[in-house]
Design a protein around this motif. Structure first.
Motif, short mmCIF file in Angstrom:
data_model
loop_
_atom_site.label_atom_id
_atom_site.label_comp_id
_atom_site.label_asym_id
_atom_site.label_seq_id
_atom_site.Cartn_x
_atom_site.Cartn_y
_atom_site.Cartn_z
N ALA A 138 -3.76 -9.08 10.71
CA ALA A 138 -3.94 -9.95 11.88
C ALA A 138 -4.73 -9.26 12.99
CB ALA A 138 -2.57 -10.38 12.41
N LEU A 139 -4.53 -7.95 13.17
CA LEU A 139 -5.11 -7.26 14.32
C LEU A 139 -6.34 -6.41 14.00
CD1 LEU A 139 -1.78 -6.06 15.99
CD2 LEU A 139 -3.14 -8.10 16.55
N VAL A 140 -6.44 -5.92 12.76
CA VAL A 140 -7.50 -4.95 12.45
C VAL A 140 -8.44 -5.43 11.35
CG1 VAL A 140 -7.99 -2.56 11.76
CG2 VAL A 140 -5.94 -3.08 13.13
N ARG A 141 -7.89 -5.82 10.20
CA ARG A 141 -8.74 -6.14 9.05
C ARG A 141 -8.53 -7.57 8.58
NH1 ARG A 141 -10.65 -1.48 6.48
NH2 ARG A 141 -11.73 -2.95 5.12
N ASN A 142 -8.76 -8.52 9.46
CA ASN A 142 -8.54 -9.92 9.05
C ASN A 142 -9.52 -10.38 7.99
OD1 ASN A 142 -10.79 -10.04 10.69
ND2 ASN A 142 -9.75 -11.07 12.37
N ALA A 143 -10.62 -9.64 7.81
CA ALA A 143 -11.58 -9.99 6.76
C ALA A 143 -10.99 -9.77 5.37
CB ALA A 143 -12.86 -9.17 6.91
N ASP A 144 -9.94 -8.96 5.28
CA ASP A 144 -9.32 -8.67 3.98
C ASP A 144 -8.17 -9.62 3.65
OD1 ASP A 144 -11.01 -6.52 3.77
OD2 ASP A 144 -9.54 -5.06 4.51
N LEU A 145 -7.96 -10.62 4.50
CA LEU A 145 -6.80 -11.50 4.33
C LEU A 145 -6.79 -12.20 2.98
CD1 LEU A 145 -4.28 -12.87 5.45
CD2 LEU A 145 -5.76 -14.58 6.53
N LEU A 146 -7.92 -12.76 2.57
CA LEU A 146 -7.97 -13.51 1.31
C LEU A 146 -7.65 -12.61 0.12
CD1 LEU A 146 -8.48 -16.13 -0.19
CD2 LEU A 146 -10.93 -15.56 -0.23
N SER A 147 -8.29 -11.43 0.08
CA SER A 147 -8.05 -10.50 -1.02
C SER A 147 -6.59 -10.06 -1.06
CB SER A 147 -8.96 -9.27 -0.87
OG SER A 147 -8.70 -8.32 -1.88
#
Length: 260
Positions: A138-147
């Motif tokens: 939520a705070l740092v790597r939201n681009a990795d959420l789907l993976s």
């Protein structure tokens, strides 16, 4: 630089002592909040005795009150955890990724030790790692959420199916529900693409361990093997040496398919 190295080693020693203490308390069903005491006479441990490594050396591996020997596993776990934490630091440097690797692998280490002792995945460290990973996404790597979400549901789903098929073929429980939870957590923390290699190497390490115990006659064919520690070891090696540990399983599978 030297100051940072010393700090990382001390951090690993302190958390190693903390994790092993927590593991023992969860194992025995004790409260995790009370002050540390001797396992034999219940005497409170002094300040010096609480210092990792130094306390063991100063007290000559014995309780100052009753004289009973303190398990050598205490300093061993502290040293191994210091090596683990320094390895994470060497891989990431002094960066936010260090705190991610540190908190996730410390939680996984606690999971592994408890599973090794109890053949059971305790929920407390799993929940802590899960909540931290949610904050990280939520705070740092939201681009990795789907993976991460794919890894969570795929990891748990794979093990549930393996467990279901094993029970129907062998007519007894093999892989526990906790193993599925653990693999789901690993997929959630590191992404779905590590799952196949994690299962592959976890199985390899588990077979090697089981075979060694059989040769030493410490275990029989019917005994259950704790799979959690080997999944945790595999996840760390894949994270630390991705070019080797994540590539080899796919190359092996490819060559096997070509042979048939």
């Amino acid at each position: 630089m030297i100051v940072q190295d010393i700090f990382i080693v001390l951090l690993g020693l302190v958390f190693g002592s903390f994790l092993y203490t927590m593991a023992l308390r969860l194992h025995h069903g004790d409260s995790v909040w009370h002050r540390s005491s001797c396992d034999f006479c219940a005497a409170k441990i002094g300040v010096i005795g609480l210092i990792p490594i130094l306390g063991f050396v100063v007290n000559k591996g014995k309780c100052r009150n009753c004289g009973c020997e303190i398990s050598w596993i205490y300093p061993l776990v502290e040293i191994l955890n210091a090596v683990l934490v320094y390895g994470i630091y060497a891989r990431t440097g002094w960066h936010l990724e260090f705190f991610h690797g540190f908190l996730i692998f410390e939680s996984l280490l606690l999971v592994a030790y408890l599973d090794f002792r109890n053949h059971l995945i305790f929920p407390q460290p799993v929940i802590i790692a899960f909540l931290f990973q949610c904050m990280w996404l939520a705070l740092v790597r939201n681009a990795d959420l789907l993976s991460s979400l794919i890894g969570l549901f795929m990891g748990a789903g794979i093990f549930h199916w393996i467990s279901y098929l094993y029970q129907n073929i062998r007519k007894r429980v093999g892989l526990g529900e906790g193993d599925a939870t653990l693999l789901g957590l690993i997929g959630f923390a590191f992404g779905w693409n590590v799952l196949f290699a994690t299962i592959f190497w976890g199985a390899v390490f588990g077979i090697l361990c089981g075979g060694s115990l059989l040769l030493m006659r410490r275990q029989s064919w019917s005994d259950e093997i704790a799979f959690g520690p080997w999944l945790v070891l595999a996840s760390f090696l894949i994270w630390y040496f991705p070019d080797f540990f994540q590539t080899i399983p796919f190359k092996t599978s490819y060559h096997l398919m070509l042979q048939y």
